[in-house]
Design an enzyme around this catalytic site. Structure first.
Site, PDB file in Angstrom:
ATOM      1  N   ARG A  27       0.825  -1.225   0.000  1.00 55.29           N
ATOM      2  CA  ARG A  27       0.000   0.000   0.000  1.00 55.29           C
ATOM      3  C   ARG A  27       0.855   1.269   0.000  1.00 55.29           C
ATOM      4  NH1 ARG A  27      -4.527  -1.769   4.468  1.00 55.29           N
ATOM      5  NH2 ARG A  27      -5.506  -3.429   3.257  1.00 55.29           N
ATOM      6  N   ARG A  31      -2.944   6.352   1.044  1.00 52.26           N
ATOM      7  CA  ARG A  31      -3.547   7.375   1.905  1.00 52.26           C
ATOM      8  C   ARG A  31      -2.600   8.064   2.876  1.00 52.26           C
ATOM      9  NH1 ARG A  31      -8.145   3.877   4.499  1.00 52.26           N
ATOM     10  NH2 ARG A  31      -6.445   2.357   4.410  1.00 52.26           N
ATOM     11  N   ARG A  40      -6.940  12.650  -4.717  1.00 48.54           N
ATOM     12  CA  ARG A  40      -8.246  12.042  -4.490  1.00 48.54           C
ATOM     13  C   ARG A  40      -9.315  13.111  -4.273  1.00 48.54           C
ATOM     14  NH1 ARG A  40     -10.070   6.787  -0.905  1.00 48.54           N
ATOM     15  NH2 ARG A  40     -12.317   7.104  -1.166  1.00 48.54           N
ATOM     16  N   ASP A  82      -7.227  -2.279  -6.991  1.00 48.49           N
ATOM     17  CA  ASP A  82      -7.917  -2.907  -5.870  1.00 48.49           C
ATOM     18  C   ASP A  82      -8.177  -4.368  -6.194  1.00 48.49           C
ATOM     19  OD1 ASP A  82     -10.678  -3.561  -4.245  1.00 48.49           O
ATOM     20  OD2 ASP A  82      -9.455  -2.066  -3.220  1.00 48.49           O
ATOM     21  N   TYR A 156     -15.633 -11.725   0.005  1.00 56.62           N
ATOM     22  CA  TYR A 156     -16.328 -10.492  -0.351  1.00 56.62           C
ATOM     23  C   TYR A 156     -17.514 -10.764  -1.268  1.00 56.62           C
ATOM     24  CZ  TYR A 156     -12.591  -7.578   1.605  1.00 56.62           C
ATOM     25  OH  TYR A 156     -11.701  -6.961   2.451  1.00 56.62           O
TER      26      TYR A 156
END
Length: 349
Positions: A27, A31, A40, A82, A156
């Site tokens: 990652r 973020r 973003r 993703d 998921y």
């Protein structure tokens, strides 16, 4: 004519050992970086970023620009995307709820695979991101693509969202094993061409993320983690020989040994709960490993961070090793602590 030397991180994936282990961070494009948050805010939601190929390429490259790609920088780019792109291409609707995470519909505990209409053109924007990044990467930087492993993707798809215990998928796997096996097989069939497409677009290696592998019993782990990952490895390897495949079954614990031997992966990611000294003694000799700094010690920084880095490096005196986190970097991680980590790694040896 002299052979062109391999990129350092790619060389480790192919079995070489470097005095200074190459490194990247799971990652790393995301973020914790202010430049990511700014982009973003400009572009909108997460899925909108993934499907804006120029923006996704920019995000992929941001950590390399900030930290560099030299001896005290990062030696790999990881594709910004993703794991749920695969079920999206298989026909489920995908969206992200603010502060809550991804959602998929219809859920497969209420519906069936037959209700889904696949659209594999949804992979094309990801391939375009790969091409855009590849054109801008430094020659010494390894480019990593990825996909989610079938068990994690199935959790998921069945529940429609993440959960703490993956209960809906686990109950289906026990009560309706044939129905669940059909879901796993469909995910394998959708993942293999996705990874091949990433390779053809320009990635140097791929990683299979199994974030929820730790929730399974040994028998279920063999059936729903090892077997489908082996199928993906065998099919991708047959189609694109020589491209390394990294397996990352988070939470597998002692089951890592069977995973390493039976899936055929070229390298194995270790999460932060694994004792690296145990891993070095228990895993197949010379198998490259990746990991396994606790993302929380990266937040703590200081002496604790230096000590954790030193312990990991000392655990692999002869084994090919890529330094990485035990899972993804967290949004609150201070940039200065990443810089401290990279400096410490540059000084080691």
């Amino acid at each position: 004519m002299n052979a062109v030397p391999l990129k350092p991180l790619l060389a480790v994936l192919k079995g070489e050992r470097c005095k200074h282990p190459p490194r990247w961070m799971m990652r790393q494009a995301g973020r914790y970086l202010p430049e990511y948050r700014a982009l973003r805010a400009e572009k909108g939601g997460f899925l909108e970023l993934v499907y804006d190929s120029p923006a996704a390429a920019e995000i992929t490259l941001q950590p390399l620009r900030r930290f560099g790609t030299g001896p005290e920088g990062l030696q790999a780019a990881i594709l910004f995307s993703d794991i749920l792109i695969v079920p999206y291409a298989m026909g489920q609707k995908l969206w992200f709820e603010a502060g809550e995470g991804p959602r998929l519909a219809p859920t497969l505990h209420e519906s069936s695979l037959d209700a889904l209409t696949s659209d594999f053109s949804r992979y094309e924007a990801i391939y375009e991101t790969v091409r855009l990044v590849k054109a801008q990467l430094a020659p010494e930087t390894t480019f990593l693509g990825f996909a989610g492993s079938p068990w994690t993707i199935a959790t998921y798809m069945v529940a429609g969202q993440g959960s703490k215990d993956q209960g809906a998928a686990r109950r289906m796997a026990y009560a309706e094993p044939e129905r669940f096996a059909a879901i796993i097989d469909a995910i394998v069939a959708a993942t293999v061409p996705y990874l091949i497409g990433q390779i053809d677009a320009g990635v140097d290696a791929v990683q299979l993320f199994d974030s929820w592998a730790g929730s399974l019993s040994p028998q279920q782990f063999a059936q729903w983690v090892i077997a489908p990952n082996r199928a993906i490895v065998e099919q991708v390897r047959a189609a694109r020989q020589g491209v390394p495949i990294i397996g990352f079954p988070k939470g597998a614990g002692a089951k890592l040994v069977d995973y390493a031997r039976e899936t055929g992966v070229d390298a194995l990611g270790l999460d932060e709960t694994i004792d690296p000294a145990w891993a070095d003694s228990a895993l197949p000799q010379a198998l490259p490993v990746q990991g396994n700094l606790d993302p929380l010690v990266l937040i703590a920084g200081g002496k604790a961070l230096d000590a954790a880095i030193d312990a990991i490096l000392a655990a692999f005196p002869t084994r090919p090793h890529i330094f990485n986190l035990g899972h993804g970097i967290t949004p609150e991680t201070p940039i200065a602590h990443v810089e401290q980590m990279l400096k410490r790694l540059g000084q080691a040896g």
